[in-house]
Design an enzyme around this catalytic site. Structure first.
Site, mmCIF file in Angstrom:
data_model
loop_
_atom_site.group_PDB
_atom_site.id
_atom_site.type_symbol
_atom_site.label_atom_id
_atom_site.label_comp_id
_atom_site.label_asym_id
_atom_site.label_seq_id
_atom_site.Cartn_x
_atom_site.Cartn_y
_atom_site.Cartn_z
ATOM 1 N N LYS A 141 3.015 -15.343 2.236
ATOM 2 C CA LYS A 141 3.292 -16.050 0.984
ATOM 3 C C LYS A 141 4.803 -16.277 0.954
ATOM 4 O O LYS A 141 5.519 -15.844 0.046
ATOM 5 C CB LYS A 141 2.795 -15.201 -0.210
ATOM 6 C CG LYS A 141 2.806 -15.911 -1.546
ATOM 7 C CD LYS A 141 1.742 -16.973 -1.709
ATOM 8 C CE LYS A 141 1.925 -17.710 -3.025
ATOM 9 N NZ LYS A 141 0.987 -18.837 -3.203
ATOM 10 N N ASP A 200 -6.403 -7.041 4.099
ATOM 11 C CA ASP A 200 -7.525 -6.369 3.441
ATOM 12 C C ASP A 200 -8.433 -7.422 2.799
ATOM 13 O O ASP A 200 -9.655 -7.401 2.961
ATOM 14 C CB ASP A 200 -6.983 -5.402 2.375
ATOM 15 C CG ASP A 200 -8.092 -4.669 1.636
ATOM 16 O OD1 ASP A 200 -9.016 -4.185 2.299
ATOM 17 O OD2 ASP A 200 -8.024 -4.594 0.392
ATOM 18 N N TYR A 235 0.831 -1.213 0.000
ATOM 19 C CA TYR A 235 0.000 0.000 0.000
ATOM 20 C C TYR A 235 0.863 1.260 0.000
ATOM 21 O O TYR A 235 0.455 2.296 -0.510
ATOM 22 C CB TYR A 235 -0.899 0.045 1.247
ATOM 23 C CG TYR A 235 -2.222 -0.659 1.106
ATOM 24 C CD1 TYR A 235 -2.295 -1.997 0.767
ATOM 25 C CD2 TYR A 235 -3.414 0.020 1.338
ATOM 26 C CE1 TYR A 235 -3.513 -2.634 0.659
ATOM 27 C CE2 TYR A 235 -4.635 -0.611 1.236
ATOM 28 C CZ TYR A 235 -4.682 -1.941 0.895
ATOM 29 O OH TYR A 235 -5.888 -2.563 0.800
ATOM 30 N N ASP A 247 -12.327 -9.096 4.303
ATOM 31 C CA ASP A 247 -13.600 -9.035 3.556
ATOM 32 C C ASP A 247 -14.166 -10.440 3.382
ATOM 33 O O ASP A 247 -15.375 -10.662 3.525
ATOM 34 C CB ASP A 247 -13.400 -8.410 2.158
ATOM 35 C CG ASP A 247 -13.710 -6.911 2.143
ATOM 36 O OD1 ASP A 247 -13.469 -6.254 3.173
ATOM 37 O OD2 ASP A 247 -14.186 -6.403 1.105
ATOM 38 N N ASP A 302 -2.991 -18.197 -0.054
ATOM 39 C CA ASP A 302 -3.957 -18.862 -0.945
ATOM 40 C C ASP A 302 -4.685 -19.981 -0.192
ATOM 41 O O ASP A 302 -5.904 -20.119 -0.261
ATOM 42 C CB ASP A 302 -3.281 -19.374 -2.233
ATOM 43 C CG ASP A 302 -1.993 -20.139 -1.990
ATOM 44 O OD1 ASP A 302 -1.491 -20.157 -0.847
ATOM 45 O OD2 ASP A 302 -1.475 -20.741 -2.951
HETATM 46 C C1 IPM Z 1 -10.359 -1.174 4.104
HETATM 47 C C2 IPM Z 1 -10.610 -0.537 2.763
HETATM 48 C C3 IPM Z 1 -9.442 0.382 2.429
HETATM 49 C C4 IPM Z 1 -8.187 -0.472 2.342
HETATM 50 C C5 IPM Z 1 -9.629 1.216 1.162
HETATM 51 C C6 IPM Z 1 -10.887 2.049 1.210
HETATM 52 C C7 IPM Z 1 -8.425 2.082 0.881
HETATM 53 O O1 IPM Z 1 -10.814 -1.503 1.793
HETATM 54 O O2 IPM Z 1 -10.239 -0.434 5.100
HETATM 55 O O3 IPM Z 1 -10.280 -2.397 4.164
HETATM 56 O O4 IPM Z 1 -7.899 -1.056 1.289
HETATM 57 O O5 IPM Z 1 -7.478 -0.581 3.340
HETATM 58 MG MG MG Z 2 -10.873 -3.497 2.542
#
Ligand code: IPM
Ligand code: MG
Length: 345
Positions: free
Chosen positions: A189, A245, A142, A249, A221
């Protein structure tokens, strides 16, 4: 207790859900005799529209003088499909994380028994899941050097980590495991990436100071697969920025909806609390956004500031009224509006 709280609602449904969190905090303040002051500041696409800058100087200054930050959401579809935009809402969030050195992002994932049927995953697979994800937040790909060739046909993003960056979040993860189920899984990884091999080495070194905690390793993975095959195997997950990240999710599906989940981003000096969902422009302004992630974030904030009683009170309300399925917002298959859920809380 007296607290100064910076409120950064951001974009899309961000303002809708942070407003609800502020209402809940005001109710807590009355019940517990706290004095909370809320100061609002723009960040993200709204800040670009107002000032041209996704993180105006005043917003950053405010964050540095308050006890904690409540954050809504960031992002606007008008930037998503425009790769040549040089100013982007997300830069506001990234700069905030970096400037405040919020190096640890903590994302709890739980399968609440009342909501098991809401997840697309099978009940017997997710039942009992209780994970705390420790995602490194200020390093890695990032923030590494970015490059685009003059002819714009070649690009790269550097993934770089130092021992110190890995050590500081690892200590937090191991300490968290000591108050949970004494297990840390490092997701990396290391079969391919040099930076992951450094993570393995450093985390192994840190682990020696926590003999009561078991350390396991998973390639990312395989971890992505294990998360839906058998999420119960995880206690504390420790991982770098980008893997965290993605994995978080994925893990959010276990709880039934990403709208539930909260996160804390902490450093040595500052702390910020935000739901993990995005700006959800598709439902913006409809009054149906799920405020639970924002309430939960507010509860994490209170806990972080040492107000355990208030934090638990808010969590109890969340569990009793929403997780018990009495007031379920639409993303969880119910028909309660944002306002219904908030009033109930
Ligand atoms: C998160 C979001 C952020 C990230 C974005 C909005 C930059 O997806 O907080 O997980 O990738 O960290
Ligand atoms: Mg995110």
């Amino acid at each position: 207790m007296k607290l100064n709280i910076a409120v950064l609602p951001g974009d899309g449904i961000g303002p809708e859900v942070t407003d609800q969190a502020v209402k809940a905090l005001k109710a807590i303040a009355i019940e517990f005799d706290h004095s909370f002051t809320f100061t609002y500041a723009p960040v993200g696409a709204v800040a670009i529209d107002e000032t041209g800058d996704p993180l105006p100087e005043q917003t950053l200054d405010l964050c540095k003088t308050t006890d904690a930050i409540l954050f809504g959401a960031i992002g606007d579809p008008k930037y998503d499909n425009n790769p040549s935009a040089t100013i982007r809402p997300e830069q506001g969030l990234l700069k905030l994380r970096k400037s405040l050195q919020l190096f640890a992002n903590i994302r709890p994932v739980k399968a609440y028994s009342q909501l098991l049927e809401k997840s697309p995953l099978k009940e017997h697979i997710i039942k009992g899941t209780d994970i705390s994800i420790y995602r490194e937040l200020t390093g890695g790909i990032y923030f590494g050097e970015k490059y685009l060739s003059d002819d714009k046909n070649t690009a790269s993003d550097l993934c770089e980590y130092s021992r110190l960056e890995i050590e500081r979040i690892s200590h937090l993860a191991f300490k968290a495991a000591q108050s949970r189920s004494f297990n840390v899984t490092l997701i990396d990884k290391a079969n391919v990436l040099e930076s992951s091999r450094l993570w393995r080495k450093v985390v192994n070194d840190v682990a020696k100071e926590y003999q009561d905690v078991t350390l396991e390793f998973l390639f990312v993975d395989n971890a992505a697969m294990q998360m839906i095959l058998n999420p119960k195997q995880f206690d504390v997950i420790l991982t770098e920025n980008m893997f965290g990240d993605i994995i978080s999710d994925e893990a959010s599906v276990i709880g039934g909806s990403i709208g539930l989940l909260a996160s804390a981003s902490v450093g040595d000096k500052y702390a910020m609390f935000e739901p993990i969902h995005g700006s959800a422009f598709d439902i913006m302004g409809e009054g149906i956004a799920n405020p639970i992630g924002a309430f939960w974030s507010a509860s994490m904030m209170l806990e972080h500031l040492g107000e355990t009683g208030s934090a638990q009170r808010l969590m109890e309300a969340i569990k009793k009224l929403t997780l018990d399925g009495i007031y379920l917002p639409q993303d969880l298959g119910g028909n309660s509006t944002t306002e219904h859920v908030t009033n109930a809380i």
